[in-house]
Motif scaffolding. Structure first.
Motif, PDB file in Angstrom:
ATOM      1  N   GLU A 227      11.512   6.347   3.711  1.00 57.95           N
ATOM      2  CA  GLU A 227      11.295   5.361   2.648  1.00 57.95           C
ATOM      3  C   GLU A 227       9.833   4.964   2.529  1.00 57.95           C
ATOM      4  N   GLU A 228       9.300   4.330   3.587  1.00 61.50           N
ATOM      5  CA  GLU A 228       7.917   3.861   3.517  1.00 61.50           C
ATOM      6  C   GLU A 228       7.197   4.166   4.822  1.00 61.50           C
ATOM      7  N   ILE A 229       5.879   4.149   4.759  1.00 64.31           N
ATOM      8  CA  ILE A 229       5.044   4.337   5.943  1.00 64.31           C
ATOM      9  C   ILE A 229       4.341   3.000   6.174  1.00 64.31           C
ATOM     10  N   GLY A 230       4.844   2.180   7.101  1.00 69.09           N
ATOM     11  CA  GLY A 230       4.304   0.838   7.281  1.00 69.09           C
ATOM     12  C   GLY A 230       4.374   0.112   5.950  1.00 69.09           C
ATOM     13  N   SER A 231       3.232  -0.340   5.432  1.00 69.43           N
ATOM     14  CA  SER A 231       3.237  -0.958   4.103  1.00 69.43           C
ATOM     15  C   SER A 231       2.537  -0.050   3.102  1.00 69.43           C
ATOM     16  N   ALA A 232       2.973   1.200   3.090  1.00 69.22           N
ATOM     17  CA  ALA A 232       2.453   2.173   2.119  1.00 69.22           C
ATOM     18  C   ALA A 232       3.576   3.130   1.749  1.00 69.22           C
ATOM     19  N   ASN A 233       3.444   3.791   0.607  1.00 61.56           N
ATOM     20  CA  ASN A 233       4.448   4.765   0.150  1.00 61.56           C
ATOM     21  C   ASN A 233       4.119   6.146   0.700  1.00 61.56           C
TER      22      ASN A 233
ATOM     23  N   SER B 260      10.315  -5.959  -3.943  1.00 59.46           N
ATOM     24  CA  SER B 260       9.487  -7.104  -4.322  1.00 59.46           C
ATOM     25  C   SER B 260       8.401  -7.295  -3.273  1.00 59.46           C
ATOM     26  N   LYS B 261       7.202  -7.654  -3.725  1.00 57.03           N
ATOM     27  CA  LYS B 261       6.106  -7.838  -2.768  1.00 57.03           C
ATOM     28  C   LYS B 261       6.155  -9.276  -2.268  1.00 57.03           C
ATOM     29  N   VAL B 262       7.025  -9.518  -1.285  1.00 49.46           N
ATOM     30  CA  VAL B 262       7.265 -10.879  -0.794  1.00 49.46           C
ATOM     31  C   VAL B 262       7.020 -10.952   0.714  1.00 49.46           C
TER      32      VAL B 262
ATOM     33  N   GLN C 165       2.158  -7.453 -13.596  1.00 48.72           N
ATOM     34  CA  GLN C 165       3.569  -7.221 -13.926  1.00 48.72           C
ATOM     35  C   GLN C 165       4.441  -7.212 -12.664  1.00 48.72           C
ATOM     36  N   ARG C 166       3.900  -6.647 -11.578  1.00 50.45           N
ATOM     37  CA  ARG C 166       4.679  -6.602 -10.338  1.00 50.45           C
ATOM     38  C   ARG C 166       4.908  -8.008  -9.790  1.00 50.45           C
ATOM     39  N   LEU C 167       3.895  -8.898  -9.936  1.00 54.62           N
ATOM     40  CA  LEU C 167       4.092 -10.276  -9.474  1.00 54.62           C
ATOM     41  C   LEU C 167       5.140 -10.994 -10.333  1.00 54.62           C
TER      42      LEU C 167
ATOM     43  N   ASP D 157      14.553  -1.738  10.202  1.00 54.10           N
ATOM     44  CA  ASP D 157      14.411  -1.609   8.753  1.00 54.10           C
ATOM     45  C   ASP D 157      13.450  -2.678   8.250  1.00 54.10           C
ATOM     46  N   ARG D 158      12.709  -2.342   7.173  1.00 55.93           N
ATOM     47  CA  ARG D 158      11.860  -3.370   6.584  1.00 55.93           C
ATOM     48  C   ARG D 158      12.593  -4.128   5.471  1.00 55.93           C
ATOM     49  N   ALA D 159      13.672  -3.531   4.962  1.00 55.37           N
ATOM     50  CA  ALA D 159      14.372  -4.152   3.840  1.00 55.37           C
ATOM     51  C   ALA D 159      15.820  -3.681   3.854  1.00 55.37           C
TER      52      ALA D 159
ATOM     53  N   ASN E 145       9.377  -9.713   3.723  1.00 53.65           N
ATOM     54  CA  ASN E 145       9.425  -8.309   4.153  1.00 53.65           C
ATOM     55  C   ASN E 145       8.421  -8.026   5.270  1.00 53.65           C
ATOM     56  N   TYR E 146       7.381  -8.843   5.323  1.00 56.30           N
ATOM     57  CA  TYR E 146       6.291  -8.569   6.252  1.00 56.30           C
ATOM     58  C   TYR E 146       6.463  -9.195   7.626  1.00 56.30           C
ATOM     59  N   GLY E 147       7.060 -10.412   7.661  1.00 53.43           N
ATOM     60  CA  GLY E 147       7.279 -11.074   8.947  1.00 53.43           C
ATOM     61  C   GLY E 147       8.044 -10.148   9.885  1.00 53.43           C
TER      62      GLY E 147
ATOM     63  N   ILE F 190      12.245   0.616  -1.889  1.00 48.64           N
ATOM     64  CA  ILE F 190      10.821   0.930  -1.724  1.00 48.64           C
ATOM     65  C   ILE F 190       9.995   0.024  -2.631  1.00 48.64           C
ATOM     66  N   LEU F 191       8.861  -0.449  -2.111  1.00 50.33           N
ATOM     67  CA  LEU F 191       7.953  -1.239  -2.931  1.00 50.33           C
ATOM     68  C   LEU F 191       7.209  -0.284  -3.873  1.00 50.33           C
ATOM     69  N   PRO F 192       7.321  -0.478  -5.187  1.00 47.25           N
ATOM     70  CA  PRO F 192       6.661   0.459  -6.121  1.00 47.25           C
ATOM     71  C   PRO F 192       5.137   0.344  -6.063  1.00 47.25           C
ATOM     72  N   SER F 193       4.529   1.271  -5.342  1.00 45.82           N
ATOM     73  CA  SER F 193       3.079   1.260  -5.129  1.00 45.82           C
ATOM     74  C   SER F 193       2.336   1.727  -6.373  1.00 45.82           C
ATOM     75  N   ILE F 194       1.336   0.958  -6.768  1.00 43.66           N
ATOM     76  CA  ILE F 194       0.518   1.325  -7.936  1.00 43.66           C
ATOM     77  C   ILE F 194      -0.331   2.546  -7.599  1.00 43.66           C
ATOM     78  N   THR F 195      -0.782   2.625  -6.354  1.00 42.13           N
ATOM     79  CA  THR F 195      -1.524   3.804  -5.896  1.00 42.13           C
ATOM     80  C   THR F 195      -0.639   5.047  -6.010  1.00 42.13           C
ATOM     81  N   LYS F 196       0.633   4.913  -5.604  1.00 39.23           N
ATOM     82  CA  LYS F 196       1.584   6.031  -5.672  1.00 39.23           C
ATOM     83  C   LYS F 196       1.739   6.543  -7.093  1.00 39.23           C
TER      84      LYS F 196
ATOM     85  N   MET G  19       0.318   6.098   0.910  1.00 37.07           N
ATOM     86  CA  MET G  19      -0.458   5.652  -0.244  1.00 37.07           C
ATOM     87  C   MET G  19      -0.383   4.141  -0.427  1.00 37.07           C
ATOM     88  N   GLY G  20      -1.548   3.516  -0.610  1.00 39.18           N
ATOM     89  CA  GLY G  20      -1.612   2.080  -0.864  1.00 39.18           C
ATOM     90  C   GLY G  20      -3.048   1.679  -1.189  1.00 39.18           C
ATOM     91  N   THR G  21      -3.217   0.472  -1.703  1.00 41.45           N
ATOM     92  CA  THR G  21      -4.544   0.009  -2.125  1.00 41.45           C
ATOM     93  C   THR G  21      -5.565   0.027  -0.987  1.00 41.45           C
ATOM     94  N   ALA G  22      -5.141  -0.395   0.213  1.00 34.69           N
ATOM     95  CA  ALA G  22      -6.094  -0.566   1.318  1.00 34.69           C
ATOM     96  C   ALA G  22      -6.828   0.730   1.639  1.00 34.69           C
TER      97      ALA G  22
HETATM   98  C1  LIG Z   1       1.653  -3.374  -1.398  1.00 28.39           C
HETATM   99  C2  LIG Z   1       2.572  -2.391  -0.776  1.00 28.39           C
HETATM  100  C3  LIG Z   1       2.428  -0.995  -0.972  1.00 28.39           C
HETATM  101  C4  LIG Z   1       1.266  -0.389  -1.706  1.00 28.39           C
HETATM  102  O1  LIG Z   1       1.190  -0.774  -3.054  1.00 28.39           O
HETATM  103  P1  LIG Z   1      -0.165  -0.568  -3.850  1.00 28.39           P
HETATM  104  O2  LIG Z   1       0.134  -1.161  -5.179  1.00 28.39           O
HETATM  105  O3  LIG Z   1      -0.423   0.880  -3.932  1.00 28.39           O
HETATM  106  O4  LIG Z   1      -1.226  -1.274  -3.080  1.00 28.39           O
HETATM  107  C5  LIG Z   1       3.376  -0.159  -0.410  1.00 28.39           C
HETATM  108  N1  LIG Z   1       4.409  -0.625   0.338  1.00 28.39           N
HETATM  109  C6  LIG Z   1       4.564  -1.950   0.560  1.00 28.39           C
HETATM  110  C7  LIG Z   1       5.690  -2.421   1.390  1.00 28.39           C
HETATM  111  C8  LIG Z   1       3.652  -2.876   0.014  1.00 28.39           C
HETATM  112  O5  LIG Z   1       3.818  -4.185   0.238  1.00 28.39           O
END
Ligand SMILES: *Cc1c(COP(=O)(O)O)cnc(C)c1O
Length: 340
Positions: A218-224, A182-184, A80-82, A172-174, A187-189, A243-249, A283-286
């Motif tokens: 807002e965020e911790i690197g690429s985690a919530n 959005s997981k695009v 759904q997030r994609l 800022d990241r965004a 945002n990462y470059g 904020i990227l809506p983290s599924i782990t969060k 919080m994040g998948t990794a």
């Molecule tokens: C992917 C991502 C997360 C973590 O999301 P999960 O679904 O928990 O892996 C958090 N912040 C950013 C910026 C991300 O890209």
């Protein structure tokens, strides 16, 4: 298991596995969907994913349980997030049901590479949607490729959770109403440079503040981020459209409430008030949870539970979620997708 991998030595590195899912889009429909061999593919030099960042991705894991079963964690949420990311960048959606099937087929085809139960390792899965085909102006691509590839990865923490220090960033990241949710790739470059600065100074990563006022976390690197409030033990995590809506969060928020009986809140977390928290984490998948030992902000430092030890609520939350992912603890309904 027939593959020759030292599961205990795995880090987080690319590895080419035999199979990946690929699907191609042109003239309004997906075609040639299925498993392919070989990591390389050819795309036009005019591809929008190369010039204009018209691309989105996902990240999730497959886990092997005690009985040898392979299972996915909340893959429907990644699907759904994609879809949401695709809409934001004017890309065609890869439908949720197709996405789940594509991930299952890819994992199944590479099943020998799903690490054994007990190794702490898992199979990392990377779905990717990119704009391709001939184009030069700033407009949506005429063609798209959706792919899912995967590789075994080691546990983030080999010797149990370990707290790390973080530092606030002037970058800022965004943007406030940009693509932060959005997981695009775009945002990462831009996050590589602040990330490198933080790592060079011995921090785990940077703390991004809200881009409009730089007063809220807002965020911790690429985690919530979450904090456990002193006295109340309330689980608090920031809320913001960038904020990227983290599924782990959202999973930990649910478990904090339903399994640990904590009060939970999504709200503002002012950086000047960080000392209201007894514990904090990313919080994040990794890593599932990266406990935070302290946050440096200008000439101020905010300390959390301990520089070396993990707080009791953080440890409970971690154990509960990881137990569910590996099948040792009963999951809330709809969280687990077996790979037959
Ligand atoms: C992917 C991502 C997360 C973590 O999301 P999960 O679904 O928990 O892996 C958090 N912040 C950013 C910026 C991300 O890209």
């Amino acid at each position: 298991m027939s593959v020759n991998i030292d599961w205990d030595q795995l880090g987080f590195a690319y590895m080419e596995l035999p199979y990946r899912w690929r699907a191609y889009w042109k003239d309004g429909e997906w075609y040639k969907e299925g498993l392919e061999e070989g990591k390389k593919f050819l795309i036009s030099e005019g591809s929008t994913s190369l010039h204009y960042g018209q691309e989105a991705f996902e990240g999730l894991k497959a886990y092997r349980t005690k009985t040898g079963q392979i299972q996915l964690f909340r893959v429907d949420q990644n699907a759904q997030r994609l879809v949401n990311s695709a809409k934001r960048l004017l890309m065609p959606e890869y439908p949720v049901e197709k996405f789940i099937e594509a991930v299952k087929k890819t994992v199944q085809a590479n099943a020998d590479y799903v690490p054994p139960y007990g190794s702490g390792a898992s199979l990392y899965i990377r779905p990717l949607l990119i704009g391709v085909g001939d184009n030069i102006g700033v407009s949506p691509a005429p063609e798209y490729i959706f792919t899912v590839f995967c590789m075994p990865v080691g546990p983030y923490y080999r010797n149990g959770l370990a707290p790390m220090p973080f530092v606030t960033s002037k970058y800022d990241r965004a943007a406030p109403f940009g693509t932060g949710a959005s997981k695009v790739g775009g945002n990462y470059g831009g996050s590589l440079l602040p990330g490198q600065h933080a790592h060079a100074e011995g921090y785990g990563d940077v703390v991004y503040l809200d881009p409009a006022t730089h007063t809220k976390v807002e965020e911790i690197g690429s985690a919530n981020f979450y904090g456990i409030e002193k006295e109340t033990n309330k689980f608090i995590t920031p809320k913001s459209p960038s904020i990227l809506p983290s599924i782990t969060k959202y999973s930990l928020l649910y478990l904090a409430k339903e399994r640990l009986g904590l009060e939970v809140e999504e709200g503002d977390v002012y950086v000047d008030e960080l000392d209201r928290f007894a514990e904090a984490g990313a919080m994040g998948t990794a890593a599932v949870i990266s406990p935070i030992s302290r946050i440096d902000h200008g000439d101020k430092t905010f300390y959390f539970y301990s520089e070396t030890e993990v707080g009791p609520i953080t440890q409970c939350l971690y154990n509960e979620l990881v137990g569910i992912q590996y099948g040792d603890i009963e999951a809330p309904e709809g969280w687990i997708f077996p790979v037959e």
